[in-house]
Design a protein around this motif. Structure first.
Motif: not given
Length: 285
Positions: A47, A51-53, A57-58, A152, A157, A229
């Motif tokens: 994680f 970017s808090q992502t 997963d992107q 997510v 998260y 992800q």
């Protein structure tokens, strides 16, 4: 070793590995993951707090390869088993002297061997279809009756839902909520290939352990990619494997019976007289 003692040894060995081991793993996973913060600590590694992502997963390419394309293996296996099951009903129609011209045509276009094969393995094809369906049903039942949200989706998260463990929401007879993350669905798709392991056990195929290890590896890889992800915790993969393994075992016992499954796999060498007699007896059951 006397025949009776050898039979009892194989019986204990079969249940030790195929029932005892999954139950032991269930206890270990519950204590090591569900009762601790190891899941969160492991997911934190992937994680990005800035970017808090979850960066993977992107990635559309990663998603396509590991999530969409990967489904081909279990999906095609189930579809081929279903097609084979339907074809297995064709050859008996030509049994005896019925439809001699049709039978001759099938031989000419070389479809007869395939039809004979599917008819001979109708029970195995039906087992694979039923095992896949029951595994899918068991996973969906647990998802809807535990209502666990994916990482997510939780506040841990940057999501909106508070994280809870599966046993905190479990409802036996009614839907627990909107969460659908426990156990791992994508991982279970790979683990359903365990059905082929039990077919291999029925025929005492010497590569049955390779089928077992390959199925476990496939499910583990499927599940881990979703962890990377942020769509599952690592324990979700282990739980998916345990549920699918036990479901396949119970289905195999229903279809084949204990006696066929507990037999040892074939050695790499040619069987001796005693082994040949045993093989004949098993085949005739």
């Amino acid at each position: 070793m006397p025949a009776l003692s050898r039979s009892r040894f194989y019986l204990r060995s079969f249940y030790l590995w195929n029932l005892g081991l999954p139950l032991l793993l269930a206890g270990l996973v519950f204590l090591m993951f569900d009762m601790t913060k190891i899941d969160i600590a492991f997911s934190n590694l992937f994680f990005d707090p800035v970017s808090q992502t979850f960066p993977l997963d992107q990635s559309h390419l990663f998603e396509k390869i590991t999530h969409k394309w990967a489904r081909i293996i279990p999906n095609w296996t189930a579809e081929l088993a279903l097609i084979g099951l339907l074809l297995s009903c064709v050859w008996p129609l030509f049994k005896g002297q019925r439809f001699p011209r049709g039978k001759a045509l099938l031989e000419k276009i070389r479809l007869a061997p395939l039809l004979r094969f599917t008819a001979r393995h109708r029970r195995d094809l039906l087992f694979v279809v039923v095992a896949f369906a029951l595994c899918t049903g068991a996973i969906h039942y647990l998802k809807s009756h535990t209502s666990v949200y994916c990482p997510v989706e939780t506040t841990q998260y940057a999501g909106k839902i508070e994280h809870k463990e599966w046993y905190q929401n479990f409802e036996l007879l009614k839907t627990a909520g909107e969460g659908r993350c426990w156990p791992g669905g994508h991982a279970s798709g790979g683990f359903t290939m365990l059905a082929l392991y039990f077919v291999a056990r029925r025929y005492r195929w010497r590569y049955s352990k390779a089928v077992l290890h390959g199925s476990l590896l496939l499910g583990f890889v499927y599940g881990t990619t979703r962890v990377l992800q942020g769509w599952h915790y690592m324990s979700h993969t282990f739980w998916a494997g345990i549920v699918v393994w036990l479901t396949c075992l119970l289905t195999a016992l229903l279809f084949y019976g204990r006696a066929r499954l507990e037999q040892p796999v074939l050695a790499r060498t040619e069987p001796g007289p005693d082994q040949s007699a045993a093989l004949t007896a098993v085949a005739d059951r």
